[in-house]
Design a protein around this motif. Structure first.
Motif, mmCIF file in Angstrom:
data_model
loop_
_atom_site.group_PDB
_atom_site.id
_atom_site.type_symbol
_atom_site.label_atom_id
_atom_site.label_comp_id
_atom_site.label_asym_id
_atom_site.label_seq_id
_atom_site.Cartn_x
_atom_site.Cartn_y
_atom_site.Cartn_z
ATOM 1 N N GLY A 89 12.978 0.662 -7.397
ATOM 2 C CA GLY A 89 11.561 0.954 -7.590
ATOM 3 C C GLY A 89 10.688 0.253 -6.566
ATOM 4 O O GLY A 89 11.177 -0.402 -5.644
ATOM 5 N N THR A 90 9.400 0.391 -6.728
ATOM 6 C CA THR A 90 8.447 -0.259 -5.829
ATOM 7 C C THR A 90 7.259 -0.755 -6.637
ATOM 8 O O THR A 90 7.280 -0.705 -7.876
ATOM 9 N N ILE A 91 6.243 -1.270 -5.965
ATOM 10 C CA ILE A 91 5.067 -1.831 -6.636
ATOM 11 C C ILE A 91 3.798 -1.220 -6.055
ATOM 12 O O ILE A 91 3.777 -0.800 -4.893
ATOM 13 N N GLN A 92 2.754 -1.178 -6.858
ATOM 14 C CA GLN A 92 1.488 -0.603 -6.419
ATOM 15 C C GLN A 92 0.950 -1.320 -5.185
ATOM 16 O O GLN A 92 0.339 -0.700 -4.308
ATOM 17 N N GLN A 93 1.184 -2.613 -5.110
ATOM 18 C CA GLN A 93 0.696 -3.395 -3.968
ATOM 19 C C GLN A 93 1.184 -2.813 -2.643
ATOM 20 O O GLN A 93 0.446 -2.810 -1.650
ATOM 21 N N ASN A 94 2.411 -2.312 -2.617
ATOM 22 C CA ASN A 94 2.936 -1.749 -1.373
ATOM 23 C C ASN A 94 2.229 -0.461 -0.997
ATOM 24 O O ASN A 94 1.994 -0.192 0.185
ATOM 25 N N HIS A 95 1.835 0.337 -1.982
ATOM 26 C CA HIS A 95 1.060 1.540 -1.688
ATOM 27 C C HIS A 95 -0.322 1.177 -1.155
ATOM 28 O O HIS A 95 -0.827 1.810 -0.228
ATOM 29 N N ASP A 96 -0.911 0.132 -1.724
ATOM 30 C CA ASP A 96 -2.204 -0.342 -1.222
ATOM 31 C C ASP A 96 -2.079 -0.843 0.213
ATOM 32 O O ASP A 96 -2.957 -0.585 1.058
ATOM 33 N N LEU A 97 -1.000 -1.553 0.498
ATOM 34 C CA LEU A 97 -0.755 -2.050 1.856
ATOM 35 C C LEU A 97 -0.613 -0.901 2.847
ATOM 36 O O LEU A 97 -1.135 -0.969 3.964
ATOM 37 N N LEU A 98 0.075 0.151 2.443
ATOM 38 C CA LEU A 98 0.259 1.304 3.337
ATOM 39 C C LEU A 98 -1.077 1.934 3.709
ATOM 40 O O LEU A 98 -1.269 2.361 4.851
ATOM 41 N N LEU A 99 -2.004 1.967 2.772
ATOM 42 C CA LEU A 99 -3.337 2.505 3.072
ATOM 43 C C LEU A 99 -4.084 1.590 4.033
ATOM 44 O O LEU A 99 -4.802 2.069 4.922
ATOM 45 N N GLN A 100 -3.899 0.275 3.885
ATOM 46 C CA GLN A 100 -4.529 -0.673 4.817
ATOM 47 C C GLN A 100 -3.979 -0.493 6.233
ATOM 48 O O GLN A 100 -4.729 -0.513 7.209
ATOM 49 N N VAL A 101 -2.663 -0.319 6.327
ATOM 50 C CA VAL A 101 -2.052 -0.132 7.640
ATOM 51 C C VAL A 101 -2.492 1.199 8.240
ATOM 52 O O VAL A 101 -2.792 1.294 9.440
ATOM 53 N N LYS A 102 -2.557 2.232 7.404
ATOM 54 C CA LYS A 102 -2.960 3.555 7.877
ATOM 55 C C LYS A 102 -4.383 3.548 8.422
ATOM 56 O O LYS A 102 -4.723 4.335 9.307
ATOM 57 N N ALA A 103 -5.234 2.652 7.920
ATOM 58 C CA ALA A 103 -6.612 2.552 8.405
ATOM 59 C C ALA A 103 -6.680 1.972 9.813
ATOM 60 O O ALA A 103 -7.677 2.158 10.522
ATOM 61 N N LYS A 104 -5.613 1.298 10.251
ATOM 62 C CA LYS A 104 -5.603 0.647 11.564
ATOM 63 C C LYS A 104 -4.709 1.348 12.589
ATOM 64 O O LYS A 104 -4.910 1.200 13.795
ATOM 65 N N TYR A 105 -3.701 2.065 12.097
ATOM 66 C CA TYR A 105 -2.698 2.677 12.977
ATOM 67 C C TYR A 105 -2.408 4.108 12.514
ATOM 68 O O TYR A 105 -2.673 4.466 11.371
ATOM 69 N N ARG A 106 -1.808 4.898 13.390
ATOM 70 C CA ARG A 106 -1.177 6.140 12.948
ATOM 71 C C ARG A 106 0.155 5.746 12.311
ATOM 72 O O ARG A 106 0.952 5.032 12.938
ATOM 73 N N THR A 107 0.394 6.190 11.092
ATOM 74 C CA THR A 107 1.596 5.744 10.387
ATOM 75 C C THR A 107 2.453 6.929 9.923
ATOM 76 O O THR A 107 1.935 7.990 9.578
ATOM 77 N N PHE A 108 3.762 6.681 9.914
ATOM 78 C CA PHE A 108 4.742 7.706 9.561
ATOM 79 C C PHE A 108 5.849 7.072 8.721
ATOM 80 O O PHE A 108 6.118 5.871 8.833
ATOM 81 N N LEU A 109 6.466 7.873 7.885
ATOM 82 C CA LEU A 109 7.633 7.456 7.114
ATOM 83 C C LEU A 109 8.844 8.192 7.667
ATOM 84 O O LEU A 109 8.775 9.394 7.929
ATOM 85 N N LEU A 110 9.959 7.467 7.856
ATOM 86 C CA LEU A 110 11.189 8.080 8.346
ATOM 87 C C LEU A 110 12.350 7.529 7.526
ATOM 88 O O LEU A 110 12.764 6.382 7.704
#
Length: 211
Positions: A89-110
């Motif tokens: 599983g994962t945690i909500q905090q990681n989803h929040d972090l992904l949005l923070q990173v996406k605000a600064k960079y182009r981000t992709f999942l592979l």
């Protein structure tokens, strides 16, 4: 990080907890005796590569597990439960972090993934976080079974770079598998090996100057 404009994230053991030892124990209970060579973090039976690249169907994968276990009577549910025991599983905090990173960079999942795991994960995200998928968290999410390619082969990285017009010198790839990092380096990507648990993703990103 200096000069980095794009970040490609791995999924398992970067954002989402997985445990190979639990899956090995589950396969052993099904009757598979050589679990260390059959399925491990750094190497595994070709059955898994074929499933992750969509070369075989879920039915063919289950048949392969039955054959390896020498247990033809195993039900689909028994095979799926053993295979899905890998997923923690994962945690909500990681989803929040992904949005923070996406605000600064182009981000992709592979992600190297497969149809059985993908369906489990989507159901889990809907039930736990009311999320339908990762479309809001990345510019694009790539999964090996849809691409018919898998890491660490260079062609999967080349496709992501080409489709999104990414300069590898400006792109960072984060993964927990040394062999995937090695593949990414062959196409010129900057890399970071994830050495922490997904619960520590925020600290890892900050320590490496990403956030």
């Amino acid at each position: 990080m200096q000069n980095i404009k794009n970040i490609i994230f791995d999924y398992g053991n970067v954002i989402f907890d997985i445990d190979f030892k639990i899956a090995q124990a589950s396969f052993q209970k099904l009757g598979i005796t050589d679990v260390e060579t059959f399925f491990a973090h750094k190497a595994h039976n070709s059955l898994f590569d074929d499933f992750e690249t969509g070369a075989i169907s879920p039915a063919e994968f289950r048949a392969g597990i039955r054959a390896a276990a020498n247990q033809p009577q195993l039900t689909d549910q028994q095979v799926d439960d053993a295979w899905n025991s890998l997923l923690i599983g994962t945690i909500q905090q990681n989803h929040d972090l992904l949005l923070q990173v996406k605000a600064k960079y182009r981000t992709f999942l592979l992600s190297n993934n497969n149809e059985i795991h993908y369906d489990w994960i989507i159901n889990y995200l809907q039930a736990t976080f009311k999320m339908n998928n990762y479309d809001d968290y990345f510019e694009k999410a790539y999964f090996s079974q849809h691409m018919k390619l898998r890491k660490p082969n260079t062609d999967i990285f080349e496709q992501v770079l080409k489709e999104n017009n990414l300069n590898p010198a400006e792109t960072l790839f984060i993964d927990d598998s040394p062999q995937h990092i090695a593949g990414a380096k062959k196409v010129g990507l900057n890399t970071l090996l994830m050495t922490e648990k997904p619960a520590q993703l925020g600290a890892f990103l900050k320590a490496n100057g990403i956030l």
